[in-house]
Structures are given as C-alpha cells and as structure tokens.
Design a protein around this motif. Sequence first.
Motif, PDB file in Angstrom:
ATOM      1  N   ALA A  50       0.825  -1.213   0.000  1.00  0.00           N
ATOM      2  CA  ALA A  50       0.000   0.000   0.000  1.00  0.00           C
ATOM      3  C   ALA A  50       0.858   1.263   0.000  1.00  0.00           C
ATOM      4  N   VAL A  51       1.977   1.230   0.713  1.00  0.00           N
ATOM      5  CA  VAL A  51       2.875   2.388   0.758  1.00  0.00           C
ATOM      6  C   VAL A  51       3.472   2.644  -0.622  1.00  0.00           C
ATOM      7  N   LEU A  52       3.879   1.583  -1.297  1.00  0.00           N
ATOM      8  CA  LEU A  52       4.440   1.727  -2.645  1.00  0.00           C
ATOM      9  C   LEU A  52       3.417   2.322  -3.603  1.00  0.00           C
ATOM     10  N   ILE A  53       2.178   1.882  -3.500  1.00  0.00           N
ATOM     11  CA  ILE A  53       1.126   2.403  -4.378  1.00  0.00           C
ATOM     12  C   ILE A  53       0.885   3.881  -4.102  1.00  0.00           C
ATOM     13  N   LEU A  54       0.810   4.253  -2.839  1.00  0.00           N
ATOM     14  CA  LEU A  54       0.557   5.650  -2.483  1.00  0.00           C
ATOM     15  C   LEU A  54       1.694   6.560  -2.943  1.00  0.00           C
ATOM     16  N   ILE A  55       2.935   6.131  -2.712  1.00  0.00           N
ATOM     17  CA  ILE A  55       4.088   6.947  -3.091  1.00  0.00           C
ATOM     18  C   ILE A  55       4.175   7.080  -4.606  1.00  0.00           C
ATOM     19  N   SER A  56       4.018   5.962  -5.317  1.00  0.00           N
ATOM     20  CA  SER A  56       4.126   6.000  -6.776  1.00  0.00           C
ATOM     21  C   SER A  56       2.993   6.814  -7.394  1.00  0.00           C
ATOM     22  N   SER A  57       1.797   6.716  -6.809  1.00  0.00           N
ATOM     23  CA  SER A  57       0.655   7.468  -7.338  1.00  0.00           C
ATOM     24  C   SER A  57       0.810   8.964  -7.069  1.00  0.00           C
ATOM     25  N   ALA A  58       1.322   9.308  -5.888  1.00  0.00           N
ATOM     26  CA  ALA A  58       1.567  10.722  -5.579  1.00  0.00           C
ATOM     27  C   ALA A  58       2.608  11.308  -6.523  1.00  0.00           C
ATOM     28  N   ALA A  59       3.636  10.525  -6.822  1.00  0.00           N
ATOM     29  CA  ALA A  59       4.679  10.977  -7.754  1.00  0.00           C
ATOM     30  C   ALA A  59       4.097  11.172  -9.149  1.00  0.00           C
ATOM     31  N   GLY A  60       3.280  10.219  -9.579  1.00  0.00           N
ATOM     32  CA  GLY A  60       2.658  10.323 -10.895  1.00  0.00           C
ATOM     33  C   GLY A  60       1.740  11.530 -10.987  1.00  0.00           C
ATOM     34  N   LEU A  61       0.981  11.777  -9.924  1.00  0.00           N
ATOM     35  CA  LEU A  61       0.058  12.906  -9.921  1.00  0.00           C
ATOM     36  C   LEU A  61       0.823  14.233  -9.948  1.00  0.00           C
ATOM     37  N   ALA A  62       1.942  14.285  -9.237  1.00  0.00           N
ATOM     38  CA  ALA A  62       2.765  15.498  -9.248  1.00  0.00           C
ATOM     39  C   ALA A  62       3.341  15.746 -10.640  1.00  0.00           C
ATOM     40  N   GLY A  63       3.839  14.691 -11.280  1.00  0.00           N
ATOM     41  CA  GLY A  63       4.424  14.832 -12.606  1.00  0.00           C
ATOM     42  C   GLY A  63       3.405  15.249 -13.652  1.00  0.00           C
ATOM     43  N   THR A  64       2.226  14.636 -13.605  1.00  0.00           N
ATOM     44  CA  THR A  64       1.205  14.950 -14.613  1.00  0.00           C
ATOM     45  C   THR A  64       0.579  16.323 -14.359  1.00  0.00           C
ATOM     46  N   THR A  65       0.603  16.793 -13.121  1.00  0.00           N
ATOM     47  CA  THR A  65       0.121  18.148 -12.833  1.00  0.00           C
ATOM     48  C   THR A  65       1.058  19.180 -13.459  1.00  0.00           C
ATOM     49  N   LEU A  66       2.343  18.865 -13.496  1.00  0.00           N
ATOM     50  CA  LEU A  66       3.300  19.755 -14.163  1.00  0.00           C
ATOM     51  C   LEU A  66       2.986  19.876 -15.650  1.00  0.00           C
ATOM     52  N   THR A  67       2.732  18.742 -16.314  1.00  0.00           N
ATOM     53  CA  THR A  67       2.407  18.796 -17.748  1.00  0.00           C
ATOM     54  C   THR A  67       1.084  19.535 -17.976  1.00  0.00           C
ATOM     55  N   TYR A  68       0.128  19.343 -17.080  1.00  0.00           N
ATOM     56  CA  TYR A  68      -1.146  20.064 -17.177  1.00  0.00           C
ATOM     57  C   TYR A  68      -0.912  21.570 -17.098  1.00  0.00           C
ATOM     58  N   GLY A  69      -0.074  21.985 -16.148  1.00  0.00           N
ATOM     59  CA  GLY A  69       0.211  23.402 -15.980  1.00  0.00           C
ATOM     60  C   GLY A  69       0.878  24.004 -17.203  1.00  0.00           C
ATOM     61  N   ILE A  70       1.804  23.254 -17.798  1.00  0.00           N
ATOM     62  CA  ILE A  70       2.477  23.739 -19.014  1.00  0.00           C
ATOM     63  C   ILE A  70       1.472  23.887 -20.147  1.00  0.00           C
ATOM     64  N   GLY A  71       0.598  22.887 -20.307  1.00  0.00           N
ATOM     65  CA  GLY A  71      -0.417  22.956 -21.348  1.00  0.00           C
ATOM     66  C   GLY A  71      -1.400  24.088 -21.106  1.00  0.00           C
ATOM     67  N   ARG A  72      -1.743  24.296 -19.849  1.00  0.00           N
ATOM     68  CA  ARG A  72      -2.703  25.350 -19.495  1.00  0.00           C
ATOM     69  C   ARG A  72      -2.125  26.733 -19.802  1.00  0.00           C
ATOM     70  N   LEU A  73      -0.854  26.927 -19.482  1.00  0.00           N
ATOM     71  CA  LEU A  73      -0.225  28.228 -19.696  1.00  0.00           C
ATOM     72  C   LEU A  73       0.092  28.480 -21.164  1.00  0.00           C
ATOM     73  N   GLY A  74       0.574  27.429 -21.847  1.00  0.00           N
ATOM     74  CA  GLY A  74       0.994  27.608 -23.240  1.00  0.00           C
ATOM     75  C   GLY A  74      -0.104  27.396 -24.257  1.00  0.00           C
ATOM     76  N   GLY A  75      -1.101  26.574 -23.906  1.00  0.00           N
ATOM     77  CA  GLY A  75      -2.216  26.301 -24.805  1.00  0.00           C
ATOM     78  C   GLY A  75      -1.808  25.520 -26.049  1.00  0.00           C
TER      79      GLY A  75
END
Length: 203
Positions: A50-75
């Motif tokens: 469960a710890v591995l799933i939580l850590i890996s999912s949090a990392a994935g969510l952080a990484g994909t939020t970065l790409t979302y932000g870039i897309g949102r700003l740059g369009g």
Amino acid sequence: MSMIETIIRDYGLPAMFFLIFLEYACFPVSSEIILPLAGMIGAGQGMPYAVLILISSAAGLAGTTLTYGIGRLGGSPLLEKCMNHFSSLERPILASYRTFGDHGKSAVFLSRIIPLCRTYIGFVAGAMKQPLGSYLFCSALGILLWNALLTGLGYYCYQYRDIFFRYFNRYKQWILIFGSLLLILFVLRKFAAIHKKSESHQE
C-alpha cells in the motif's frame, strides 16, 4: 536497468518518487521498467504494498500536474510548436487530442492505460482548459490503477525475480496489453453498473 535499480536501492522511496515523477512529466523514463522494479525492490526490503502504491501514485500525480500546468499556460500554440520542432511528439500529442475529443473529461482517466497517450494527455487537458479539480480526480484514478498493476507485478513476483525479469523483458508488450485490456474491461463493467443503477433510480 541496472543503473535504475542501483539508484532505487541506494536512495529508496525518494529516488522512486523522483523517477516516477520524471516519467509522468514526460521525461524519457519508462514506467514499464521503474514500477515493476520498484515493486520488486520494495518487496525485498519489506515495504508494505500500500505504501508503494501511495508513493508512486503521488509521484505520478505530481508529474502529470506539471504537464497540465504547461499545457494550461501555453495552450495549443505551444503544443503545435513542440510538434513542429520535435517530430517524435506529433503522434502522441495528436493521439491525446483525439482521445480527449472522443471522451472529454473521462479521456484523462482512460488514457492512463493507453501507452501512446498516457503521459501526454496532461498537456492536452491543460490546453483544452479542463478544470484542475476534474483533471486531478480523473488522473488520480487512472494513475492508481496503472501503478497498482505494474508495481504489483514486481511486488508479488519478487520471489521469482530472476525468471520474472527474463520473461517480462521478452514479452512485456503482450503482458502490458493483456493487463490493460483487463483494466479496461473492469472499468467498463463498473461504468455499466453505475449507469444501470442511475437508470433504475430515475425510473
């Protein structure tokens, strides 16, 4: 693979978090290698699944939020420039646009189990101005399922690690396709059950 294994073994969960973050932020790091390897090393070190799933999912969510932000700003203009300068990005970005056009907000969830769109959907969702809350919710569900599948492969196959990696490297495309199909069937059945339940309430 040996370098990635050494990094995760030496630096533990922080290294795993950072590598998965990079993969979801579209850096050239493969989740098909990192996640099973992290599961296997975690099992060897006695980490709870469960710890591995939580850590890996949090990392994935952080990484994909970065790409979302870039897309949102740059369009879309920014994504068009990227495709013009880097031809290798054209196919996954266009595939992500098609997926988003066909499925709307649910595309963010579904694309997490579609290798071509999996990491690039964040740019497109940002460029298409999907609300952040909706994006994070759909992303979290998809990332959780994908990471649970691949991390679980490594975690529960730890005792057979030598045989596992020999055959996983040889047949990983088929393994991932089969696993993705199972996930898609599971999700479709859940959606059908929810839809049927909502219809019965309306009656």
